[in-house]
Design an enzyme around this catalytic site. Structure first.
Site, PDB file in Angstrom:
ATOM      1  N   LYS A  90      16.161  21.380  36.315  1.00 47.68           N
ATOM      2  CA  LYS A  90      16.434  20.850  34.970  1.00 47.68           C
ATOM      3  C   LYS A  90      17.877  21.147  34.572  1.00 47.68           C
ATOM      4  O   LYS A  90      18.542  20.323  33.948  1.00 47.68           O
ATOM      5  CB  LYS A  90      15.497  21.496  33.942  1.00 47.68           C
ATOM      6  CG  LYS A  90      14.105  20.913  33.892  1.00 47.68           C
ATOM      7  CD  LYS A  90      13.357  21.567  32.725  1.00 47.68           C
ATOM      8  CE  LYS A  90      11.963  21.040  32.566  1.00 47.68           C
ATOM      9  NZ  LYS A  90      11.218  21.814  31.539  1.00 47.68           N
ATOM     10  N   TYR A 144      17.699  23.504  44.021  1.00 46.40           N
ATOM     11  CA  TYR A 144      19.161  23.624  43.889  1.00 46.40           C
ATOM     12  C   TYR A 144      19.845  22.434  44.567  1.00 46.40           C
ATOM     13  O   TYR A 144      20.637  21.723  43.946  1.00 46.40           O
ATOM     14  CB  TYR A 144      19.595  24.933  44.526  1.00 46.40           C
ATOM     15  CG  TYR A 144      21.075  25.247  44.402  1.00 46.40           C
ATOM     16  CD1 TYR A 144      21.625  25.658  43.189  1.00 46.40           C
ATOM     17  CD2 TYR A 144      21.923  25.156  45.508  1.00 46.40           C
ATOM     18  CE1 TYR A 144      22.985  25.972  43.081  1.00 46.40           C
ATOM     19  CE2 TYR A 144      23.267  25.471  45.405  1.00 46.40           C
ATOM     20  CZ  TYR A 144      23.800  25.881  44.197  1.00 46.40           C
ATOM     21  OH  TYR A 144      25.138  26.196  44.090  1.00 46.40           O
ATOM     22  N   THR A 174      32.004  31.129  47.870  1.00 52.94           N
ATOM     23  CA  THR A 174      33.162  31.729  47.207  1.00 52.94           C
ATOM     24  C   THR A 174      32.792  33.143  46.762  1.00 52.94           C
ATOM     25  O   THR A 174      31.641  33.399  46.416  1.00 52.94           O
ATOM     26  CB  THR A 174      33.558  30.848  46.005  1.00 52.94           C
ATOM     27  OG1 THR A 174      33.919  29.563  46.514  1.00 52.94           O
ATOM     28  CG2 THR A 174      34.730  31.416  45.238  1.00 52.94           C
TER      29      THR A 174
HETATM   30  P1  NAD Z   1      26.865  32.334  38.481  1.00 56.16           P
HETATM   31  O1  NAD Z   1      25.395  32.431  38.591  1.00 56.16           O
HETATM   32  O2  NAD Z   1      27.667  33.585  38.423  1.00 56.16           O
HETATM   33  O3  NAD Z   1      27.292  31.432  37.249  1.00 56.16           O
HETATM   34  C1  NAD Z   1      26.477  30.424  36.698  1.00 56.16           C
HETATM   35  C2  NAD Z   1      26.564  30.517  35.188  1.00 56.16           C
HETATM   36  O4  NAD Z   1      25.779  29.474  34.604  1.00 56.16           O
HETATM   37  C3  NAD Z   1      26.013  31.839  34.643  1.00 56.16           C
HETATM   38  O5  NAD Z   1      26.898  32.374  33.689  1.00 56.16           O
HETATM   39  C4  NAD Z   1      24.688  31.442  34.016  1.00 56.16           C
HETATM   40  O6  NAD Z   1      24.284  32.305  32.974  1.00 56.16           O
HETATM   41  C5  NAD Z   1      24.999  30.023  33.558  1.00 56.16           C
HETATM   42  N1  NAD Z   1      23.814  29.200  33.382  1.00 56.16           N
HETATM   43  C6  NAD Z   1      22.763  29.057  34.242  1.00 56.16           C
HETATM   44  N2  NAD Z   1      21.872  28.199  33.739  1.00 56.16           N
HETATM   45  C7  NAD Z   1      22.355  27.779  32.537  1.00 56.16           C
HETATM   46  C8  NAD Z   1      21.871  26.903  31.533  1.00 56.16           C
HETATM   47  N3  NAD Z   1      20.698  26.268  31.658  1.00 56.16           N
HETATM   48  N4  NAD Z   1      22.626  26.714  30.418  1.00 56.16           N
HETATM   49  C9  NAD Z   1      23.818  27.366  30.265  1.00 56.16           C
HETATM   50  N5  NAD Z   1      24.310  28.220  31.180  1.00 56.16           N
HETATM   51  C10 NAD Z   1      23.589  28.421  32.308  1.00 56.16           C
HETATM   52  O7  NAD Z   1      27.340  31.449  39.744  1.00 56.16           O
HETATM   53  P2  NAD Z   1      28.794  31.039  40.230  1.00 56.16           P
HETATM   54  O8  NAD Z   1      28.931  31.504  41.614  1.00 56.16           O
HETATM   55  O9  NAD Z   1      29.815  31.378  39.232  1.00 56.16           O
HETATM   56  O10 NAD Z   1      28.628  29.447  40.290  1.00 56.16           O
HETATM   57  C11 NAD Z   1      29.185  28.583  39.313  1.00 56.16           C
HETATM   58  C12 NAD Z   1      28.935  27.145  39.726  1.00 56.16           C
HETATM   59  O11 NAD Z   1      29.554  26.887  40.993  1.00 56.16           O
HETATM   60  C13 NAD Z   1      27.461  26.798  39.874  1.00 56.16           C
HETATM   61  O12 NAD Z   1      27.245  25.514  39.381  1.00 56.16           O
HETATM   62  C14 NAD Z   1      27.240  26.832  41.367  1.00 56.16           C
HETATM   63  O13 NAD Z   1      26.212  25.982  41.750  1.00 56.16           O
HETATM   64  C15 NAD Z   1      28.599  26.358  41.878  1.00 56.16           C
HETATM   65  N6  NAD Z   1      28.816  26.865  43.248  1.00 56.16           N
HETATM   66  C16 NAD Z   1      29.129  28.166  43.471  1.00 56.16           C
HETATM   67  C17 NAD Z   1      29.312  28.600  44.779  1.00 56.16           C
HETATM   68  C18 NAD Z   1      29.691  30.025  45.097  1.00 56.16           C
HETATM   69  O14 NAD Z   1      29.825  30.370  46.289  1.00 56.16           O
HETATM   70  N7  NAD Z   1      29.928  30.898  44.146  1.00 56.16           N
HETATM   71  C19 NAD Z   1      29.158  27.707  45.856  1.00 56.16           C
HETATM   72  C20 NAD Z   1      28.806  26.405  45.575  1.00 56.16           C
HETATM   73  C21 NAD Z   1      28.646  25.969  44.274  1.00 56.16           C
END
Ligand code: NAD
Ligand code: UDP
Length: 314
Positions: A90, A144, A174
Site C-alpha cells: 500500500k 516490496y 546503499t
Molecule cells: P528507511 O527504512 O531507512 O527509510 C524509509 C523511510 O520511509 C522511513 O523513515 C520510514 O519511516 C518511512 N516510511 C515508511 N512507510 C511510510 C509511510 N507509509 N508513510 C510515510 N513514511 C513512511 O530506508 P532507506 O534505505 O532510507 O530507503 C529509502 C528509499 O530508498 C525506500 O523507498 C527504499 O525502497 C529505496 N531503496 C533503498 C535502498 C538501500 O539500499 N538503502 C535500495 C533500493 C531502494
C-alpha cells in the site's frame, strides 16, 4: 529557493538527502510516519527555519505547495518490509498515487526511489535498465518488489497521460551512517555484530553477491537526476558496480573493525537474489555520475558511526 517535499525524509537515505538539499539553500518538507525512520536522524535540522517535519502516512493524501518531490517513503529492509507486507505494498502503490496527484496539481517534478529489486533474482548480469527482471509475484519479497514495479508503472502512466515531470531511479544496495542498527540489512547487521565481537550471521553459504554504494554518492546521483535538464526521466540505475560475495564482505568488515567475531552460517531466506551488480553506463552518459567513494573509506565512516551509537548506549 525551491520548496522540496521528501517523503521518508527521516529514514536513512532521506535524512542525508534532507541535509544536503537544505544546505544547498532549499526549503524542505520532511514527511514521515516514523515506521523505520527516526527523529534522531534529522534532529540537527529541526531548528532550521527552512526545515519542516510532518508526521504523515503517504497512503493518505497530502496537500502542500511544492516544486519538487522525492518519494522515498517505504521500508527498505527485508525484515521491515515483510513485517506488514500489505502495508508495504500500500505504501508503494497508494503513496505513488498520492504523490503523483500532488505533483500533477502543483506541476512539481517528482523523483521515485525505485530499486534493484525490480530485477528480482536477475538472469542478466550486470543489470541494465532495459532488462525487465525475474520477479516472483507471489513470494515473500513480492510486497516490496511488485509494489515498487507498480510505482514505476504509475510514474510512467502519469508521465504519458498527464504530462507529469517524473524521474525514476533504481537504487542498488546503499549504506552509511543513519542506518538503523536493528534494521536487519547486511551492512548494519555485520558491523554491529563485529563491533560487539558477536558471531557474524551469513545467510546461506555467502556466495551470493551484492554491490555496495556509499550514501553520499547516491545522494549526488539523486540530485543530478532530479536536476538534469535534458528531459531524461529514466529509469536509471544508481549504485556502485564493485561487486563482492557476502562472505568476502563479512571478512572485510571483520578486518576493518579489528573484530574477533567468528562467521556462522544461517538458512538463506526465500527468493534471496543470487547476484546483483548495476550496469551504470546510462548514469555515466546521461548524468555524468559515477560513485567516487571507495568501499573501505565508506565502511570506516559507517563503522565509526555505529561505534558511536553503541558506546552512547552503554
Ligand atoms: P528507511 O527504512 O531507512 O527509510 C524509509 C523511510 O520511509 C522511513 O523513515 C520510514 O519511516 C518511512 N516510511 C515508511 N512507510 C511510510 C509511510 N507509509 N508513510 C510515510 N513514511 C513512511 O530506508 P532507506 O534505505 O532510507 O530507503 C529509502 C528509499 O530508498 C525506500 O523507498 C527504499 O525502497 C529505496 N531503496 C533503498 C535502498 C538501500 O539500499 N538503502 C535500495 C533500493 C531502494
Ligand atoms: N544477509 C546475511 N546476513 C545478515 C543479513 C543479510 O548474510 O545478517 C544477506 C542476505 O541474505 C542477502 C544480502 O546479505 O543475500 C543482502 O541482504 P540485505 O537484507 O542487506 O538486502 P537485499 O539486498 O537482500 O535486499
Amino acid at each position: 529557493m525551491k520548496r522540496i517535499l521528501i517523503t521518508g525524509g527521516a529514514g536513512f537515505i532521506g535524512s542525508h538527502l534532507s541535509e544536503r538539499l537544505l544546505a544547498e539553500g532549499n526549503e524542505i518538507i520532511c514527511l514521515d510516519n516514523f515506521f523505520t525512520g527516526s527523529k534522531n536522524n534529522i534532529r540537527h535540522l529541526i531548528s532550521n527555519d527552512h526545515f519542516e517535519l510532518v508526521r504523515h502516512d503517504v497512503t493518505k493524501e497530502y496537500y502542500a505547495e511544492v516544486d519538487e518531490i522525492y518519494n522515498l517513503a517505504c521500508p527498505a529492509s527485508p525484515v521491515h518490509y515483510q513485517y506488514n507486507a500489505i502495508k508495504t505494498i500500500k505504501t508503494s502503490v497508494l503513496g505513488a498515487v498520492n504523490m503523483l496527484g500532488l505533483a500533477k496539481r502543483c506541476k512539481a517534478k517528482i523523483l521515485q526511489a525505485s530499486t534493484s529489486e525490480v530485477y528480482g533474482d536477475p538472469t542478466v548480469h550486470p543489470q541494465r535498465e532495459d532488462y525487465w527482471g525475474n520477479v516472483n509475484p507471489i513470494g515473500i519479497r513480492s510486497c516490496y518488489d511488485e509494489g515498487k514495479r507498480c510505482a514505476e508503472t504509475l510514474m510512467m502512466d502519469y508521465y504519458r497521460q498527464n504530462k507529469v515531470d517524473v524521474r525514476i531511479i533504481r537504487i542498488f544496495n546503499t549504506y552509511g551512517p543513519n542506518m538503523d542498527a536493528n534494521d536487519g540489512r547486511v551492512v548494519s547487521n555485520f558491523i554491529v555484530q563485529a563491533l560487539q565481537n558477536q558471531d557474524i550471521t551469513i545467510y546461506g553459504d555467502g556466495s551470493q553477491t551484492r554491490s555496495f554504494c556509499y550514501v553520499d554518492d547516491l545522494v549526488d546521483g539523486m540530485i543530478k537526476m532530479m536536476n538534469n535538464k535534458a528531459g531524461f526521466i529514466g529509469p536509471v540505475n544508481l549504485g556502485n558496480p564493485s561487486e563482492r560475495t557476502i562472505l568476502d564482505f563479512a571478512k572485510l568488515i571483520i578486518e576493518l573493525s579489528n573484530s574477533n567475531s567468528k562467521i556462522v552460517f544461517r538458512p538463506l531466506p526465500k527468493d534471496d537474489p543470487t547476484r546483483r551488480k548495476p550496469d551504470i553506463t546510462l548514469a555515466k552518459e546521461k548524468l555524468d555520475w559515477e560513485p567516487k567513494i571507495d568501499i573501505k573509506e565508506g565502511l570506516l565512516k559507517t563503522i565509526e558511526y555505529f561505534d558511536g551509537k553503541i558506546n552512547a548506549n552503554k
